[in-house]
Each structure stands twice: as C-alpha cells, then as structure tokens.
Design an enzyme around this catalytic site. Structure first.
Site, PDB file in Angstrom:
ATOM      1  N   HIS A  53     -29.336  53.691 -23.558  1.00 47.47           N
ATOM      2  CA  HIS A  53     -29.960  55.081 -23.389  1.00 47.47           C
ATOM      3  C   HIS A  53     -29.570  55.779 -24.678  1.00 47.47           C
ATOM      4  O   HIS A  53     -28.608  55.281 -25.219  1.00 47.47           O
ATOM      5  CB  HIS A  53     -29.064  55.996 -22.300  1.00 47.47           C
ATOM      6  CG  HIS A  53     -29.364  55.346 -20.738  1.00 47.47           C
ATOM      7  ND1 HIS A  53     -28.785  55.939 -19.751  1.00 47.47           N
ATOM      8  CD2 HIS A  53     -30.078  54.238 -20.269  1.00 47.47           C
ATOM      9  CE1 HIS A  53     -29.259  55.442 -18.826  1.00 47.47           C
ATOM     10  NE2 HIS A  53     -30.100  54.301 -18.927  1.00 47.47           N
ATOM     11  N   GLU A  55     -27.536  58.476 -25.492  1.00 45.14           N
ATOM     12  CA  GLU A  55     -26.193  58.581 -25.696  1.00 45.14           C
ATOM     13  C   GLU A  55     -25.579  57.323 -25.881  1.00 45.14           C
ATOM     14  O   GLU A  55     -24.694  57.551 -26.855  1.00 45.14           O
ATOM     15  CB  GLU A  55     -25.664  59.001 -24.350  1.00 45.14           C
ATOM     16  CG  GLU A  55     -26.269  60.543 -23.756  1.00 45.14           C
ATOM     17  CD  GLU A  55     -27.216  60.210 -22.730  1.00 45.14           C
ATOM     18  OE1 GLU A  55     -27.076  60.683 -21.684  1.00 45.14           O
ATOM     19  OE2 GLU A  55     -27.880  59.096 -23.072  1.00 45.14           O
ATOM     20  N   CYS A  83     -26.273  60.427 -17.304  1.00 48.36           N
ATOM     21  CA  CYS A  83     -26.167  59.653 -16.249  1.00 48.36           C
ATOM     22  C   CYS A  83     -24.708  59.365 -16.088  1.00 48.36           C
ATOM     23  O   CYS A  83     -23.612  59.544 -16.871  1.00 48.36           O
ATOM     24  CB  CYS A  83     -27.049  58.289 -16.002  1.00 48.36           C
ATOM     25  SG  CYS A  83     -26.586  57.109 -17.481  1.00 48.36           S
ATOM     26  N   CYS A  86     -23.303  56.840 -19.050  1.00 44.88           N
ATOM     27  CA  CYS A  86     -23.328  57.508 -20.181  1.00 44.88           C
ATOM     28  C   CYS A  86     -22.334  58.605 -20.186  1.00 44.88           C
ATOM     29  O   CYS A  86     -21.271  58.529 -21.296  1.00 44.88           O
ATOM     30  CB  CYS A  86     -24.583  58.184 -20.390  1.00 44.88           C
ATOM     31  SG  CYS A  86     -25.942  57.087 -20.987  1.00 44.88           S
TER      32      CYS A  86
END
Length: 149
Positions: A53, A55, A83, A86
């Site tokens: 992801h 992040e 999410c 993260c």
C-alpha cells in the site's frame, strides 16, 4: 505557525498509481521542518505484494532514509483513510500527524471499521486530520472503479 499541505503531492502519486492500473492511492511523508522524505503510490499488483500500500511503501522508504524504524515528528499525507494494516504501521512508526483525504467506509481503519488508534493495544496515536482534498481523492477512486465496471 503556518500550515503547508502536501496533499497535492500525494494526489500526484495516486494519479500515477491509477495510470499503472493500481488503486489510485498516494502517500507522502514529511520530516520535521517540512522536507519531503518519501512518496509512494499503491504497487500491490505490480509487486505481487498485498502489503505494498502507498503508506507502507512510503514508511519503508522514510525509515530507510532515517536509519530507524520510528519517525517521530514526521507527518503522513495519504489520499484515502488508511486501512487497519496501514494504521497499525503508522502507529508502530510513531508518525506524529496523519492527514488523509477520502473516508473509506468499506476498508478504513481509522474513523471506520476497527478504529485502530482507539484500540487499547495501540501504543501510539497520531494526531488525525481528515477530509484534506477529499473531493479530488474521492473522484480519482470513483473514476478508477467506474472504468473497470
């Protein structure tokens, strides 16, 4: 104290991710003093990595640059509410402030769903600011998914 948003850079990363066929999410990490130390867009498909992801990729780069697994005083700008995975990573990295754009009712982990920062096992809670450039971030996501339906 003057506030400078770096969400425009995160949006640029999100656009680039979308052009690569990735879900258009972008993230930027800013060190104390205002220097951008990492920026990334989603690369889960490209890297065949469910943890890639925006992040997480930005955290990895910023931690490598800092030579530490912690980033006290650093800010993270991301176009979509993190999410749960993260959000936990941001807590573990000791990010000072989280600025995000669009809310994520389906998969969010900050203001939606499990609310990771409110969990008793969460050892560090960043300051959270939501809705930064939310309209543009939402439009990127809606356009991306509409093109795939």
């Amino acid at each position: 104290m003057d506030f400078t948003s770096f969400m425009d850079l995160a949006l640029a990363e999100a656009r680039a991710a979308g052009l690569r066929g990735e879900v258009p999410v972008g993230a930027v990490i800013v060190a104390p003093g205002g220097q951008v130390v990492a920026r990334a867009g989603n690369r889960t498909r490209e890297l065949n990595d469910p943890t890639a992801h925006a992040e997480v990729l930005a955290l990895r780069a910023a931690c490598a640059a800092a030579g530490s697994e912690r980033l006290p005083g650093h800010d993270l700008y991301v176009t979509l509410e993190p999410c749960p995975m993260c959000a936990a990573a941001l807590s573990n990295a000791r990010i000072a402030r989280l600025y995000y754009g669009a809310a994520d009712p389906k998969s969010g982990g900050v203001a939606q769903g499990p609310r990771i920062f409110a969990h008793p096992q969460c050892h560090h809670v960043p300051e959270v600011y939501d809705g930064i450039a939310a309209t543009e971030a939402e439009r990127l996501l809606k356009d991306f998914f509409a093109a795939r339906r």
